[in-house]
Design a protein around this motif. Structure first.
Motif, PDB file in Angstrom:
ATOM      1  N   GLU A  36      39.839 -27.867  23.591  1.00 47.38           N
ATOM      2  CA  GLU A  36      40.039 -28.809  22.497  1.00 47.38           C
ATOM      3  C   GLU A  36      38.753 -28.803  21.702  1.00 47.38           C
ATOM      4  N   GLY A  37      38.860 -28.458  20.433  1.00 44.00           N
ATOM      5  CA  GLY A  37      37.620 -28.327  19.681  1.00 44.00           C
ATOM      6  C   GLY A  37      37.794 -28.538  18.196  1.00 44.00           C
ATOM      7  N   THR A  38      36.687 -28.328  17.511  1.00 45.41           N
ATOM      8  CA  THR A  38      36.646 -28.514  16.057  1.00 45.41           C
ATOM      9  C   THR A  38      36.464 -27.147  15.414  1.00 45.41           C
ATOM     10  N   VAL A  39      37.285 -26.870  14.428  1.00 45.85           N
ATOM     11  CA  VAL A  39      37.201 -25.576  13.745  1.00 45.85           C
ATOM     12  C   VAL A  39      35.886 -25.499  12.978  1.00 45.85           C
ATOM     13  N   THR A  40      35.184 -24.379  13.153  1.00 40.88           N
ATOM     14  CA  THR A  40      33.977 -24.162  12.347  1.00 40.88           C
ATOM     15  C   THR A  40      34.237 -23.114  11.267  1.00 40.88           C
ATOM     16  N   LYS A  41      35.070 -22.133  11.571  1.00 39.32           N
ATOM     17  CA  LYS A  41      35.510 -21.197  10.514  1.00 39.32           C
ATOM     18  C   LYS A  41      36.708 -20.399  11.000  1.00 39.32           C
ATOM     19  N   MET A  42      37.433 -19.831  10.023  1.00 41.61           N
ATOM     20  CA  MET A  42      38.541 -18.936  10.363  1.00 41.61           C
ATOM     21  C   MET A  42      38.287 -17.620   9.660  1.00 41.61           C
ATOM     22  N   GLU A  43      38.362 -16.545  10.422  1.00 40.05           N
ATOM     23  CA  GLU A  43      38.165 -15.219   9.834  1.00 40.05           C
ATOM     24  C   GLU A  43      39.533 -14.606   9.548  1.00 40.05           C
ATOM     25  N   TRP A  44      39.787 -14.350   8.276  1.00 39.53           N
ATOM     26  CA  TRP A  44      41.063 -13.755   7.858  1.00 39.53           C
ATOM     27  C   TRP A  44      40.931 -12.242   7.890  1.00 39.53           C
ATOM     28  N   ILE A  45      40.930 -11.680   9.068  1.00 38.36           N
ATOM     29  CA  ILE A  45      40.721 -10.237   9.164  1.00 38.36           C
ATOM     30  C   ILE A  45      41.846  -9.599   9.961  1.00 38.36           C
ATOM     31  N   ASN A  46      42.215  -8.407   9.543  1.00 42.68           N
ATOM     32  CA  ASN A  46      43.212  -7.641  10.290  1.00 42.68           C
ATOM     33  C   ASN A  46      42.506  -6.805  11.330  1.00 42.68           C
ATOM     34  N   PRO A  47      43.161  -6.458  12.392  1.00 44.44           N
ATOM     35  CA  PRO A  47      44.563  -6.760  12.680  1.00 44.44           C
ATOM     36  C   PRO A  47      44.799  -8.176  13.210  1.00 44.44           C
ATOM     37  N   HIS A  48      43.737  -8.938  13.473  1.00 42.72           N
ATOM     38  CA  HIS A  48      43.918 -10.283  14.016  1.00 42.72           C
ATOM     39  C   HIS A  48      43.017 -11.276  13.309  1.00 42.72           C
ATOM     40  N   SER A  49      43.561 -12.464  13.109  1.00 40.76           N
ATOM     41  CA  SER A  49      42.716 -13.541  12.617  1.00 40.76           C
ATOM     42  C   SER A  49      41.904 -14.078  13.794  1.00 40.76           C
ATOM     43  N   TRP A  50      40.753 -14.627  13.494  1.00 44.65           N
ATOM     44  CA  TRP A  50      39.915 -15.228  14.537  1.00 44.65           C
ATOM     45  C   TRP A  50      39.507 -16.628  14.102  1.00 44.65           C
ATOM     46  N   ILE A  51      39.739 -17.568  14.981  1.00 50.13           N
ATOM     47  CA  ILE A  51      39.400 -18.956  14.681  1.00 50.13           C
ATOM     48  C   ILE A  51      38.197 -19.324  15.545  1.00 50.13           C
ATOM     49  N   HIS A  52      37.180 -19.835  14.913  1.00 53.39           N
ATOM     50  CA  HIS A  52      35.972 -20.245  15.648  1.00 53.39           C
ATOM     51  C   HIS A  52      36.012 -21.753  15.845  1.00 53.39           C
ATOM     52  N   ILE A  53      35.813 -22.166  17.067  1.00 46.66           N
ATOM     53  CA  ILE A  53      35.819 -23.618  17.331  1.00 46.66           C
ATOM     54  C   ILE A  53      34.607 -24.013  18.179  1.00 46.66           C
ATOM     55  N   ASP A  54      34.197 -25.234  17.989  1.00 43.11           N
ATOM     56  CA  ASP A  54      33.142 -25.820  18.832  1.00 43.11           C
ATOM     57  C   ASP A  54      33.798 -26.784  19.812  1.00 43.11           C
ATOM     58  N   VAL A  55      33.540 -26.545  21.069  1.00 45.58           N
ATOM     59  CA  VAL A  55      34.148 -27.382  22.111  1.00 45.58           C
ATOM     60  C   VAL A  55      33.061 -28.230  22.759  1.00 45.58           C
ATOM     61  N   LYS A  56      33.312 -29.525  22.774  1.00 43.69           N
ATOM     62  CA  LYS A  56      32.328 -30.438  23.368  1.00 43.69           C
ATOM     63  C   LYS A  56      32.541 -30.482  24.881  1.00 43.69           C
ATOM     64  N   ASN A  57      31.491 -30.269  25.627  1.00 42.02           N
ATOM     65  CA  ASN A  57      31.585 -30.294  27.094  1.00 42.02           C
ATOM     66  C   ASN A  57      31.387 -31.719  27.608  1.00 42.02           C
ATOM     67  N   PRO A  58      31.820 -31.987  28.851  1.00 45.18           N
ATOM     68  CA  PRO A  58      31.661 -33.345  29.408  1.00 45.18           C
ATOM     69  C   PRO A  58      30.210 -33.828  29.385  1.00 45.18           C
ATOM     70  N   ASP A  59      29.247 -32.895  29.496  1.00 47.95           N
ATOM     71  CA  ASP A  59      27.843 -33.329  29.502  1.00 47.95           C
ATOM     72  C   ASP A  59      27.265 -33.506  28.097  1.00 47.95           C
ATOM     73  N   GLY A  60      28.117 -33.387  27.090  1.00 46.44           N
ATOM     74  CA  GLY A  60      27.659 -33.624  25.723  1.00 46.44           C
ATOM     75  C   GLY A  60      27.221 -32.370  24.992  1.00 46.44           C
ATOM     76  N   THR A  61      27.026 -31.275  25.725  1.00 45.57           N
ATOM     77  CA  THR A  61      26.647 -30.036  25.050  1.00 45.57           C
ATOM     78  C   THR A  61      27.881 -29.435  24.356  1.00 45.57           C
ATOM     79  N   VAL A  62      27.609 -28.472  23.479  1.00 44.66           N
ATOM     80  CA  VAL A  62      28.710 -27.866  22.719  1.00 44.66           C
ATOM     81  C   VAL A  62      28.756 -26.366  22.995  1.00 44.66           C
ATOM     82  N   THR A  63      29.946 -25.848  23.236  1.00 38.49           N
ATOM     83  CA  THR A  63      30.126 -24.405  23.433  1.00 38.49           C
ATOM     84  C   THR A  63      31.004 -23.869  22.308  1.00 38.49           C
ATOM     85  N   SER A  64      30.536 -22.770  21.699  1.00 38.21           N
ATOM     86  CA  SER A  64      31.326 -22.155  20.621  1.00 38.21           C
ATOM     87  C   SER A  64      32.266 -21.111  21.204  1.00 38.21           C
TER      88      SER A  64
END
Lengths: 131, 338
Positions: A36-64
């Motif tokens: 569960e995360g927040t979108v930081t960017k979406m790459e509109w590239i073929n053959p696949h789109s890539w969605i970048h998200i930041d996920v907040k961890n239970p300890d408060g740190t963030v993993t991209s």
């Protein structure tokens, strides 16, 4: 191990023939993820789109994370635009993590926090052909 | 969601014209059953470009539910009835049941969600039970023993090395060639869209997947010298009445269309059979691969443009990710063995 491999071979035969590449080679069936995360960017590239998200961890740190999605061309045809998934949007991703252990996953199912599907739009082909 | 089953209910009826081949007429079955139009050569509409060529131009899709080869349980049945065809199409276009989490097939994304399954596409339905029209059993002729051996040797050589490097991956994964590009042009799994543009002396076919444009001279010029070999061969076209006939030779052996050799010879025929349809037929011949030639036909139906760009290697993380997945797997096995 052999049994597992045989099962894989049978399943592989039933896979859709239209995958651009081998999903099973890229992602690990033993590493299902729910992010569960927040979108930081979406790459509109073929053959696949890539969605970048930041996920907040239970300890408060963030993993991209990077999430692999469908072909931008198909998404465009279904009415999805570059404004449909703006940075800051909250999404939920269910998929499988990359085999090499990186924070990449395939986006098997992408939904908004209220459970609505992220993709699936209108089909422009429904309009009358122009010619 | 309501439009996800938007299917072109323009069913093609094919009327066999003796043994020399099949002619086709468009047959609309949208709201009511339609009557087949008479199968005569003059029935095709007169659609012309400003300079008088038969007009093939526009945006088309060859998305189909019809398999290339006839399923064995339909061995003696070349055609469905229109009702059977509609029921078959409905089954084929049903949204697939989701696979169970944790299964191998599940390591994929939800095709329906990403607009990749055919129920969301326009489909020129077809009463044929296979795209292959000849031989009469609707199946690719058996390979010659030599060709079988050659292909087996090639597969054996690659076995265990599938993920050694990018060059070991399929032509599609390498973004070199997809089966829809051809020739012959077979439908891709998704984005099976193409645009035809015509001008004096040339017809160009641009496929959405994966990026190539076939530029086909129709000026009577001869094929390239046989020493020049190309992934998609060398295509030369001419008009036979309202039909564009395209002859392609000079393939590279690496193209290996269904195991073919560099001697592959493809003849394609494009004919505008009604305002919404181009009938695409092809015959492939390669004496070093198959005992005899075989032929197929695919109706292409009109879609709304444009064709979108498909820059296959621009940010193609998939190739690197596949290879790095393989390296991780190898590392795991090595550690397991220790």
């Amino acid at each position: 191990m052999i049994k597992w491999f045989a099962a894989c071979m049978i399943a592989a035969a039933a896979l859709p023939a239209w995958a651009h590449h081998s999903f099973a080679a890229e992602f690990d069936v033993t590493k299902p993820v729910k992010l569960e995360g927040t979108v930081t960017k979406m790459e509109w590239i073929n053959p696949h789109s890539w969605i970048h998200i930041d996920v907040k961890n239970p300890d408060g740190t963030v993993t991209s994370w990077m999430v692999e999605g469908g072909s931008p061309n198909s998404l465009l045809r279904r009415g999805f635009t570059k404004h449909s998934l703006e940075p800051g949007t909250q999404i939920v991703v269910e998929g499988y993590q990359a085999k090499d252990g990186a924070n990449r996953a395939n986006g098997r199912d992408l939904t908004f926090p209220d459970g609505k599907k992220l993709f699936i739009g209108t089909n422009p082909d429904e309009k009358a052909p122009e010619k | 969601m309501s439009n996800r089953f938007q299917i072109t209910l323009s069913v093609f009826a094919y009327v066999c014209a003796g043994t020399s081949g099949a002619s086709a007429q468009g047959l609309a079955v949208t709201a009511k059953p339609a009557k087949p139009a008479p199968a005569t050569a003059t029935a095709a509409p007169s659609l012309r470009t400003p300079d008088g060529q038969p007009d093939l131009s526009g945006y088309w899709t060859n998305t189909t539910v019809t398999p290339l080869e006839r399923p064995k349980d339909l061995a003696d049945k070349a055609f469905f009835t229109p009702d059977e065809a509609a029921a078959y199409a409905k089954r084929q276009l049903a949204v697939p049941e989701p696979t169970g989490p944790g299964t191998y097939a599940d390591v994929h994304y939800n095709m329906a969600q990403f607009g990749l399954e055919r129920s969301q596409n326009k489909v020129a339905a077809n009463i044929r039970t296979s795209l292959i029209t000849d031989p009469p059993d609707g199946r690719i002729p058996p390979m010659s023993p030599e060709a079988r051996q050659k292909n087996a040797d090639r597969a054996a050589k690659n076995k265990g090395h599938e993920f050694d490097g990018p060059e070991n991956r399929s032509l599609g994964e390498q973004c070199i060639l997809w089966p829809n590009e051809g020739p012959p042009m077979l439908p891709a799994g998704y984005n099976s869209n193409l645009e035809i543009v015509q001008g004096p002396g040339y017809v160009a076919v641009m496929q959405e997947m994966i990026h190539d444009v076939r530029i086909i001279p129709t000026d009577g010029s001869p094929h390239l010298p046989s020493s020049v070999r190309q992934w998609m061969g060398d295509s030369r076209g001419h008009w036979e009445g309202d039909t564009l006939v395209v002859d392609t030779t000079n393939f590279t052996g690496k193209t290996a269309f269904r195991g073919s050799s560099e001697n592959l010879h493809v003849v394609e025929r494009f004919r505008r059979v009604d305002a919404d349809t181009v009938l695409y037929q092809f015959t492939v011949d390669d004496p070093s691969t198959w005992a005899h030639s075989w032929s197929a036909e695919i109706p292409m139906t009109k879609i709304q443009g444009p064709i979108f760009e498909y820059a296959c290697h621009e940010g193609n993380y998939g190739m690197a990710n596949n290879l790095s997945g393989a390296r991780a797997e190898e590392k795991g096995k090595t550690q397991e063995a220790k």
